[in-house]
Design a protein around this motif. Structure first.
Motif, PDB file in Angstrom:
ATOM      1  N   THR A  93      11.444  34.013   9.487  1.00 27.09           N
ATOM      2  CA  THR A  93      11.155  33.932  10.787  1.00 27.09           C
ATOM      3  C   THR A  93       9.997  32.813  10.534  1.00 27.09           C
ATOM      4  O   THR A  93       8.983  33.020  10.157  1.00 27.09           O
ATOM      5  N   THR A  98      10.918  33.874  18.944  1.00 28.95           N
ATOM      6  CA  THR A  98      11.160  34.999  20.227  1.00 28.95           C
ATOM      7  C   THR A  98      12.024  36.115  19.465  1.00 28.95           C
ATOM      8  O   THR A  98      12.918  35.951  18.364  1.00 28.95           O
ATOM      9  N   VAL A 100      13.212  40.318  19.228  1.00 30.19           N
ATOM     10  CA  VAL A 100      13.378  41.590  19.930  1.00 30.19           C
ATOM     11  C   VAL A 100      13.708  42.678  18.648  1.00 30.19           C
ATOM     12  O   VAL A 100      14.361  42.322  17.609  1.00 30.19           O
ATOM     13  N   SER A 110       7.864  46.677  15.715  1.00 24.47           N
ATOM     14  CA  SER A 110       7.091  45.561  16.238  1.00 24.47           C
ATOM     15  C   SER A 110       5.844  45.579  16.266  1.00 24.47           C
ATOM     16  O   SER A 110       5.076  44.369  16.256  1.00 24.47           O
ATOM     17  N   PRO A 120       3.953  34.855  17.532  1.00 28.90           N
ATOM     18  CA  PRO A 120       5.030  35.454  17.814  1.00 28.90           C
ATOM     19  C   PRO A 120       5.155  35.659  19.429  1.00 28.90           C
ATOM     20  O   PRO A 120       4.498  35.995  20.205  1.00 28.90           O
ATOM     21  N   ARG A 121       6.460  35.583  19.871  1.00 25.87           N
ATOM     22  CA  ARG A 121       6.718  35.976  21.323  1.00 25.87           C
ATOM     23  C   ARG A 121       7.729  37.199  21.164  1.00 25.87           C
ATOM     24  O   ARG A 121       8.952  37.038  21.073  1.00 25.87           O
ATOM     25  N   LEU A 123       9.572  39.863  22.664  1.00 24.24           N
ATOM     26  CA  LEU A 123       9.904  39.733  24.071  1.00 24.24           C
ATOM     27  C   LEU A 123      10.115  41.480  24.325  1.00 24.24           C
ATOM     28  O   LEU A 123       9.780  41.672  25.476  1.00 24.24           O
ATOM     29  N   TRP A 160      18.295  35.795  28.028  1.00 23.03           N
ATOM     30  CA  TRP A 160      17.876  35.832  26.724  1.00 23.03           C
ATOM     31  C   TRP A 160      19.142  35.250  25.631  1.00 23.03           C
ATOM     32  O   TRP A 160      18.821  34.957  24.786  1.00 23.03           O
ATOM     33  N   ARG A 163      19.066  32.880  22.906  1.00 24.06           N
ATOM     34  CA  ARG A 163      17.955  32.415  22.680  1.00 24.06           C
ATOM     35  C   ARG A 163      16.768  33.049  21.691  1.00 24.06           C
ATOM     36  O   ARG A 163      15.550  32.808  21.517  1.00 24.06           O
ATOM     37  N   LEU A 164      17.133  34.153  21.018  1.00 22.01           N
ATOM     38  CA  LEU A 164      16.340  34.952  20.082  1.00 22.01           C
ATOM     39  C   LEU A 164      16.380  34.423  18.670  1.00 22.01           C
ATOM     40  O   LEU A 164      17.438  34.142  18.035  1.00 22.01           O
ATOM     41  N   ASP A 165      15.207  34.196  18.199  1.00 16.61           N
ATOM     42  CA  ASP A 165      15.163  33.748  16.882  1.00 16.61           C
ATOM     43  C   ASP A 165      15.428  34.873  15.703  1.00 16.61           C
ATOM     44  O   ASP A 165      15.778  34.605  14.762  1.00 16.61           O
TER      45      ASP A 165
END
Length: 273
Positions: A93, A98, A100, A110, A120-121, A123, A160, A163-165
């Motif tokens: 990463t 982004t 989750v 997390s 980091p974002r 979410l 979303w 769009r998640l990395d």
């Protein structure tokens, strides 16, 4: 009937814990002696530990990757082996990712990713178990990560999609027939839903892999933990879902992490800006 009476000295406590089969009796004794409450409270905690109740439930917390994570009774206790899942996620990463976490349990992963990833974002974290959601919300409040209740991707906003990395999950992967072979403290006290992965252990992981390509950004990664005997079967699952699989193994920790990378040219099922 009240708690049994026994000497509260360190050596006596270590001897009793060791006799009960506690492998890390010395460390457990130190932690139990540090709990506030006096001799009666200590005696009660030791009786419960000797009876098989997980130490983490007695203390109210577990140590994971250098973080003290609150753990409520019945909520999955983070294992040391899952440090490999965290390091694997960090390795794949980039900055400002982004992220989750699904099947978040206490929110331990997390919490650590918030410290280890570059800007980091995070979410959201998600779990289907109300007890886990409540526990994770306390653990993640300080890092500003919302915790959503629901099954896998279901509670995430549709915006979303694509769009998640990073999607990271320590989903249940113990085959149902192997549940009886788990240590008694896991089998008797932890939620079966957090452990039981169905007939071959991959029931939840199959659903996760099938849905992940719709949520990952091109080049994004799904990172999960599996049993070593499940690697080849799950490699096929990831490939069938259109993800590029890879395996990371730590023999010393008896830990296996697998990643599924979304190809850079995947465009199907994406939502437009």
């Amino acid at each position: 009937m009240g708690a049994s009476v026994f000497p509260v000295g360190y050596d006596a406590l270590v001897a009793r814990l060791r006799q009960a089969g506690c492998v890390w009796a010395e460390e457990e004794a130190r932690l139990l002696l540090a709990v506030d409450g006096g001799p009666e409270t200590l005696a009660d905690l030791v009786d419960r530990r000797v009876a098989g109740e997980p130490l983490e439930y007695l203390l109210g917390w577990a140590e994971f990757c250098g973080e003290r994570i609150e753990v409520d009774p019945g909520v999955f206790v983070p294992r040391a082996r899952t440090a490999l899942l965290v390091s694997t996620a960090v390795a794949v990463t980039g900055p400002a990712a982004t992220v989750v976490e699904l099947c978040c349990g206490s929110g331990a992963i997390s919490r650590v990713l918030a410290r280890r990833l570059a800007a980091p974002r995070l979410l959201a974290a998600v779990d289907v178990d109300p007890a886990a959601v409540a526990c994770a919300r306390r653990n993640l409040a300080a890092v500003g990560v919302p915790v959503l209740a629901g099954d896998l991707f279901d509670p995430l906003p549709a915006a979303w999609r694509g769009r998640l990395d990073l999607v990271v999950a320590n989903a249940p992967y113990v085959p149902t027939v192997a549940m009886a072979l788990l240590p008694p403290e896991a089998r008797r006290y932890e939620s079966a839903a957090a452990l039981d992965g169905g007939s071959d252990g991959l029931a939840v992981l199959r659903r996760l892999a099938a849905a992940a390509p719709q949520w990952l950004a091109p080049g994004g990664h799904l990172v999960v933990e599996v049993g070593q005997t499940q690697v080849e079967r799950f490699r096929a699952v990831l490939s069938e879902a259109g993800l590029v699989p890879s395996v990371v193994r730590d023999d010393a920790a008896d830990a296996t992490a697998m990643t599924g990378r979304c190809p850079d040219d995947v465009a199907g099922g994406r939502y437009e800006n």
